[in-house]
Scaffold this active site. Sequence first.
Site, PDB file in Angstrom:
ATOM      1  N   CYS A  69      22.679   2.296 -38.015  1.00 11.71           N
ATOM      2  CA  CYS A  69      22.873   3.717 -37.725  1.00 11.71           C
ATOM      3  C   CYS A  69      22.723   4.554 -38.988  1.00 11.71           C
ATOM      4  CB  CYS A  69      24.279   3.939 -37.156  1.00 11.71           C
ATOM      5  SG  CYS A  69      24.582   3.045 -35.648  1.00 11.71           S
TER       6      CYS A  69
ATOM      7  N   ASN B  46      17.644  -3.242 -32.328  1.00  9.01           N
ATOM      8  CA  ASN B  46      18.025  -2.011 -31.656  1.00  9.01           C
ATOM      9  C   ASN B  46      17.110  -0.895 -32.131  1.00  9.01           C
ATOM     10  OD1 ASN B  46      19.308  -0.008 -30.265  1.00  9.01           O
ATOM     11  ND2 ASN B  46      21.070   0.087 -31.621  1.00  9.01           N
TER      12      ASN B  46
ATOM     13  N   LYS C 110      25.475  -6.922 -37.419  1.00  5.45           N
ATOM     14  CA  LYS C 110      24.072  -6.974 -36.978  1.00  5.45           C
ATOM     15  C   LYS C 110      23.228  -6.362 -38.086  1.00  5.45           C
ATOM     16  CE  LYS C 110      22.494  -4.294 -33.652  1.00  5.45           C
ATOM     17  NZ  LYS C 110      22.145  -3.765 -32.328  1.00  5.45           N
TER      18      LYS C 110
END
Length: 145
Positions: free
Chosen positions: A64, A3, A100
Amino acid sequence: MLNAVGLENVGVAVFVRHKLPLLRKYNTHVIVNVFGVCQEDYVGVIERLEDAEGISAYELNISCPNVKKGGMQFGSDPALVEEVVGAARRAARKRSLWVKLMPLVTDIELIAKMAERAGPTPSPWPILFRQWRSILEPKSPSWET
């Protein structure tokens, strides 16, 4: 999957109210990607999803940035990995929790061990584990027991 771009989404309330009912019409598993900018975000999203029908598992996106820790990504610090995964695991009482991992870290083996120690449910996708096995090479992987 890596990502690299943060994508806008509708938020958990709109997802549960409008998107999830549409997804339940299909004969498939729904895996919800959970992310946040602080540990409370991860826990809050999972708590909101726990009562929703039609979800098979949560995928915890720990790439994140953690705004309470100066923007450091959760997935790059072993202690933060264990902390956020543990909190998410405690919130996810009804469903599997997958993590993940970030691929570009100093010690992926340590990060993976901390995530496992915190209690995620391993992914049932054997092909992913075959790819990572050459890196991690566990003696007795928890997903085989």
